[in-house]
Design a protein around this motif. Sequence first.
Motif, PDB file in Angstrom:
ATOM      1  N   GLY A 252       0.828  -1.204   0.000  1.00  0.00           N
ATOM      2  CA  GLY A 252       0.000   0.000   0.000  1.00  0.00           C
ATOM      3  C   GLY A 252       0.859   1.251   0.000  1.00  0.00           C
ATOM      4  O   GLY A 252       2.090   1.171  -0.049  1.00  0.00           O
ATOM      5  N   THR A 253       0.204   2.394   0.049  1.00  0.00           N
ATOM      6  CA  THR A 253       0.913   3.670  -0.041  1.00  0.00           C
ATOM      7  C   THR A 253       0.378   4.639   0.996  1.00  0.00           C
ATOM      8  O   THR A 253      -0.837   4.785   1.144  1.00  0.00           O
TER       9      THR A 253
ATOM     10  N   GLY B 244       5.480  -1.937   0.593  1.00  0.00           N
ATOM     11  CA  GLY B 244       4.675  -0.723   0.661  1.00  0.00           C
ATOM     12  C   GLY B 244       5.542   0.520   0.527  1.00  0.00           C
ATOM     13  O   GLY B 244       6.770   0.440   0.539  1.00  0.00           O
ATOM     14  N   SER B 245       4.871   1.649   0.368  1.00  0.00           N
ATOM     15  CA  SER B 245       5.579   2.918   0.142  1.00  0.00           C
ATOM     16  C   SER B 245       5.064   3.983   1.098  1.00  0.00           C
ATOM     17  O   SER B 245       3.851   4.121   1.279  1.00  0.00           O
TER      18      SER B 245
ATOM     19  N   GLU C  40       9.588   0.875   1.202  1.00  0.00           N
ATOM     20  CA  GLU C  40      10.361   2.039   0.767  1.00  0.00           C
ATOM     21  C   GLU C  40       9.778   3.304   1.366  1.00  0.00           C
ATOM     22  O   GLU C  40       8.565   3.433   1.531  1.00  0.00           O
TER      23      GLU C  40
ATOM     24  N   ILE D  59       7.622  -4.699  -7.612  1.00  0.00           N
ATOM     25  CA  ILE D  59       6.701  -4.134  -6.622  1.00  0.00           C
ATOM     26  C   ILE D  59       5.347  -3.938  -7.291  1.00  0.00           C
ATOM     27  O   ILE D  59       5.274  -3.415  -8.400  1.00  0.00           O
ATOM     28  N   SER D  60       4.308  -4.339  -6.588  1.00  0.00           N
ATOM     29  CA  SER D  60       2.953  -4.159  -7.116  1.00  0.00           C
ATOM     30  C   SER D  60       2.322  -2.917  -6.497  1.00  0.00           C
ATOM     31  O   SER D  60       2.487  -2.669  -5.308  1.00  0.00           O
ATOM     32  N   LYS D  61       1.612  -2.156  -7.297  1.00  0.00           N
ATOM     33  CA  LYS D  61       0.872  -0.995  -6.771  1.00  0.00           C
ATOM     34  C   LYS D  61      -0.545  -1.035  -7.307  1.00  0.00           C
ATOM     35  O   LYS D  61      -0.748  -1.275  -8.504  1.00  0.00           O
ATOM     36  N   PHE D  62      -1.501  -0.800  -6.442  1.00  0.00           N
ATOM     37  CA  PHE D  62      -2.906  -0.881  -6.816  1.00  0.00           C
ATOM     38  C   PHE D  62      -3.528   0.510  -6.680  1.00  0.00           C
ATOM     39  O   PHE D  62      -3.712   1.006  -5.573  1.00  0.00           O
TER      40      PHE D  62
ATOM     41  N   ARG E  71       5.961  -2.477 -10.856  1.00  0.00           N
ATOM     42  CA  ARG E  71       7.206  -1.699 -10.946  1.00  0.00           C
ATOM     43  C   ARG E  71       8.346  -2.712 -11.025  1.00  0.00           C
ATOM     44  O   ARG E  71       8.674  -3.364 -10.049  1.00  0.00           O
TER      45      ARG E  71
END
Lengths: 268, 294
Positions: free
Chosen positions: A182-183, A201-202, A262, B125-128, B136
């Motif tokens: 997640g972010t 996650g970020s 990260e 890296i996966s982003k949703f 990524r």
Amino acid sequence: MKKIILKAKINFESELNLKNLSKINFEEKIISKINILYDNKEFKLQELFKIQVQKSDKNELIISGTNRNCDYLGWKWKKGTLRIKSDVGSFLGVQMINGKIIAEGSCEHHVGSGMTGGKIFLKSNAYDFVGSPLPGSKIGMNGGLIVINGKAGNFLGLQMRRGVIFVGQDVGNNCCNNMIAGTVILKKSFGDQLGLGMKRGSIILFRKKIKSANFVDSGESQSLFLSLLNNYFLKVLSFKPFSNKDKFIRFVGDIKMDGMGEIFVKKN
Amino acid sequence: MIEIENTFAEAFPMKASRLIITALNINWAKKAAQSFCGFATSVIACGCEAGIESELSQKETPDGRPGVSILIFSMSSNELKKQILNRTGQCIMTSPTSAVFSGNNSADKIPLGNSLRYFGDGYQISKFLDNKRFWRIPVMDGEFICEDFAYQMKGIGGGNFLVLGNNIESVLGAVERAVKKMNEVKNVILPFPGGIVRSGSKVGSKYKNLIASTNFEYCPSLRGVTTKSKLNKDTNCVLEIVIDGINREDIELAMKVGISEILNSRIKKGISKISAGNYGGKLGPYLFKLKDLI
């Protein structure tokens, strides 16, 4: 399409469980059949709220007169917009599936816990456990978007697995602990132990540099993901959290957990 | 006076998909797209037909960078999946600063980042975001961003018209002008080099293993050799424009724009006729009658 307006008839001094409000189907006339729990006693909705139904161009439930004792608003919310004109209690938007929740007041704990989709906008503050697991659960927020214009408490994004959280003001301790993915975007300062036990996650920071030994400096980053995120915010919220030209330093961790999370820190 | 032959172009259903390729600047986005669309002129031997649909501004792309939209057509879902995956991996991912996104939506998914992510060897890296997953993948200039899936949609292949004339200079000039105008039409591509094909084909051959062979009726050098030649003594050159599109209306529009450009051009010397390729209505359900278009 309908606009349903609920105005509290009394000041709620004990716990009000509004879980059943999510049964409102804008297509059918079931509002009068909804029962809610107040102080562990069952009441008809109209006994505690004045109900108005109007024609509208979108499905919207507007509720006012609630306070910090009003829990479980927007529980498993999946359709239309829920607009809260006052403060609200814990478990706002818990396990939310779709739709939109807009809260103009402050919220108590567990905003968006276990949510899998939809969008929550808080114009004020939220207490602890935003986007975290429900008590007894292992996985936190699992999709969707939470935007908090004010401050947030401790344990934000605990065990978060998917989705985006944006906080406009300060955040408490233990933010993003044991984050799975997640972010999270934190515009202002944050407390201790950020990202402890982070697996993936970020986190995007604007103010404070990382001093934790759990994260290593990976150098300057111009990840295209940040542009993608910026465009997503522009599309959904009509603002960009940062400029596409901003430069970030990337930290990787939690290295003590072999984590690949990260943290992007904006370069001044 | 240019004659419009009373005939029709015959087209057939295909499987299609749209991709958006972005890069640091339009130059590199085009390079990646051209690489992807290389060797994709005809399904006869390329596996797919592909071409650049349009250039996109920064406001039109998911990552706010300049880009291009490309369309890919194939005869079967499996072949389309294979071609998109291989070409994305070898032509887009390898191109500096590139990223790739789906340009359409449907229920039929085509693995894109979903398969290419393994190139990241565990560091991907996966982003949703916004109900879409992006991958990524770490590469040597930073990260290659790739949407999880592309999507299959219905397409039509084989819209065409032929330009007949006295000499190659006149015919090529006329066809080039037509292609320039036709490239402005959305939802269509002209998959052949420069949008033009000289080796028009017919189905089958006298050789058993060949599925297509030269369209002898329009070969000037076979005039007199075969009794079925459709060329008179003054016609020494024929060029064809093939159009693939997402829907019938846009193919019709592209044909109309192209033919009108030739008919309305001041330079008509050397052009005698406009015709179209068909198989007697046996190959495909889409018939584009030339007289109805003009």
